[in-house]
Design an enzyme around this catalytic site. Structure first.
Site, mmCIF file in Angstrom:
data_model
loop_
_atom_site.group_PDB
_atom_site.id
_atom_site.type_symbol
_atom_site.label_atom_id
_atom_site.label_comp_id
_atom_site.label_asym_id
_atom_site.label_seq_id
_atom_site.Cartn_x
_atom_site.Cartn_y
_atom_site.Cartn_z
ATOM 1 N N ASP A 79 0.824 -1.215 0.000
ATOM 2 C CA ASP A 79 0.000 0.000 0.000
ATOM 3 C C ASP A 79 0.854 1.260 0.000
ATOM 4 O O ASP A 79 2.038 1.234 0.328
ATOM 5 C CB ASP A 79 -0.932 0.013 1.216
ATOM 6 C CG ASP A 79 -0.172 0.052 2.544
ATOM 7 O OD1 ASP A 79 0.827 -0.668 2.687
ATOM 8 O OD2 ASP A 79 -0.586 0.836 3.421
ATOM 9 N N GLU A 174 0.172 -1.325 5.568
ATOM 10 C CA GLU A 174 1.200 -0.901 6.527
ATOM 11 C C GLU A 174 0.984 0.551 6.930
ATOM 12 O O GLU A 174 1.167 0.921 8.095
ATOM 13 C CB GLU A 174 2.595 -1.066 5.907
ATOM 14 C CG GLU A 174 3.742 -0.861 6.885
ATOM 15 C CD GLU A 174 4.214 0.581 7.002
ATOM 16 O OE1 GLU A 174 4.963 0.885 7.953
ATOM 17 O OE2 GLU A 174 3.834 1.424 6.166
HETATM 18 ZN ZN LIG Z 1 6.757 2.089 4.210
#
Ligand SMILES: [Zn+2]
Length: 407
Positions: A79, A174
């Site tokens: 992401d 994340e």
């Molecule tokens: Zn990162």
């Protein structure tokens, strides 16, 4: 495909994550990217390729020696930050950067300049990948993904380099702090791993904050102000007193490196009731526990002064410093150090003033320090990555694999 071609392909996928959806992956674009990567790993004939319903993609490069070796993993996240769009990323390559201003976008007068970003000058004469000024670049962490896959390809093409079993793992979300939550550590089955998610060349991180949140609710006693003498308790004033009793200099705006803090993040108040919210941070576990005790002590004092039940405290641990889990296996840091030196990179150990997925993974039983991926100015339009930095990161991965087999 070369390392750079891979990276340029990956940034065409819009994988911006979102804090608002409450599902994993938080956005469908991440699954689209995961499925694409899966086909790439299949074409490379990796083994045990799995993509679960949450978007975690794992694969194996089998060992090419009979020697009994530990299984290690390399991890990167798919992401990009919710802070800025990652849609229609149009990267530009600045060959042999001359140290001057880089016009990212003529129309909108967006310039990447060493005046604001002096770190650019560390990459003079290198080839930089930059944005067109309208989006972030996504080097965080697609550079990490490109480096891991390219290193795996290199190892496949060079069977003379002996290595043990290597696992690779790509995870969603994340950037919203959820990357480790549904990471199946048992299925990944590694002795240890490295996230390739740091910034500048040489970065090696295995320390982060211990973190807690504290919410204190102060109850007041509201009385008509004309008749309030000796009766009214103004909860806003009580809350203020609490705030004043915590050391003013131990706040984010006055601390750096290994200094911890109490950070007042919110206050909501009326005479009758006031709530204050803090986050508490310290790298040192003992100091961290003492900070929490200090908050408890002041709450107790307020209750002794104004009556039991005036202040109530909700204290919650959020995450811990991974150093605790890395220290017993310090050789995994030594190997990263040695690999960097062999790759011509000077290791720069830095304590993270925040959290990291690797910390959560470490506490889930997978020791997981963080290595540089090479990008800079993450999460915005000024993000860039030197191609030479990506190559160095890729070489560090190869050297780690090689060193472990030679030990
Ligand atoms: Zn990162």
């Amino acid at each position: 495909m070369t390392l750079v071609e891979r990276f340029l392909k990956y940034v065409t996928f819009d994988t911006q994550s979102s804090e608002l959806t409450g599902i994993t992956p938080s956005t469908p674009g991440q699954m689209v990217f995961a499925e694409y990567l899966k086909t790439e790993l299949e074409a490379l004939k990796l083994e045990d390729i799995t993509l679960d319903e949450y978007g975690y993609l794992f694969a194996t490069l089998p060992a090419n020696t009979d020697k009994k070796l530990p299984t290690i993993g390399f991890i990167a996240h798919m992401d990009t930050s919710p802070d800025m769009s990652g849609k229609n990323v149009k990267p530009q390559i600045i060959k042999e950067y001359d140290g001057g201003d880089i016009v990212l976008n003529k129309e909108n007068k967006i310039v990447l300049s060493p005046v604001q970003f002096p770190e650019l000058l560390d990459h003079k004469s290198e080839d930089l990948i930059v944005t067109d000024g309208n989006t972030l670049l996504g080097a965080d962490d697609k550079a990490g993904i490109a480096e891991i896959i390219s290193a795996i390809v290199y190892l496949k093409e060079h069977p003379e380099i002996k290595h043990g079993k290597i696992r690779i793992g790509f995870n969603p979300d994340e950037e919203i702090g959820e990357g480790a939550h549904k990471f199946n550590v048992e299925q990944f089955a590694c002795d240890w791993a490295y996230t390739m998610d740091g910034g500048e060349v040489g970065e090696l991180e295995f320390e982060n904050f211990n973190a807690a949140s504290a919410k204190i609710t102060f109850k007041g006693r509201n009385v008509h102000p004309g008749y309030a003498k000796n009766k009214m308790i103004n909860s806003i004033r009580v809350a203020n007193q609490f705030i004043d009793m915590l050391p003013e200099c131990e706040a984010p705006e006055h601390t750096e490196s290994y200094e911890g803090f109490y950070h007042l993040i919110g206050i909501q108040g009326e005479v009758e009731q006031t709530t204050v919210s803090y986050i508490i941070r310290d790298h040192d576990r003992v100091k961290f526990e003492n900070r929490k005790k200090e908050v408890e002590r002041i709450v107790k004092y307020i209750n002794e002064k104004y009556g039991e039940g005036t202040a109530t405290l909700e204290l919650r641990d959020q995450y811990y410093n991974m150093r605790e889990k890395i220290e017993p296996v310090m050789h995994i840091i030594d190997i990263a150090f040695d690999a960097m030196k062999l790759a011509g990179v000077e290791p720069k150990v830095k304590a993270i003033r925040g959290g990291t997925d690797g910390a959560q993974l470490s506490f889930k039983g997978l020791p997981c320090p963080n290595i540089f991926a090479g990008g800079l100015n993450f999460h915005g339009r000024y993000e860039f990555v030197p191609i030479q930095s990506m190559e160095k990161a890729m070489n560090v991965i190869i050297k780690i694999a090689e060193l472990i087999a030679n030990k």
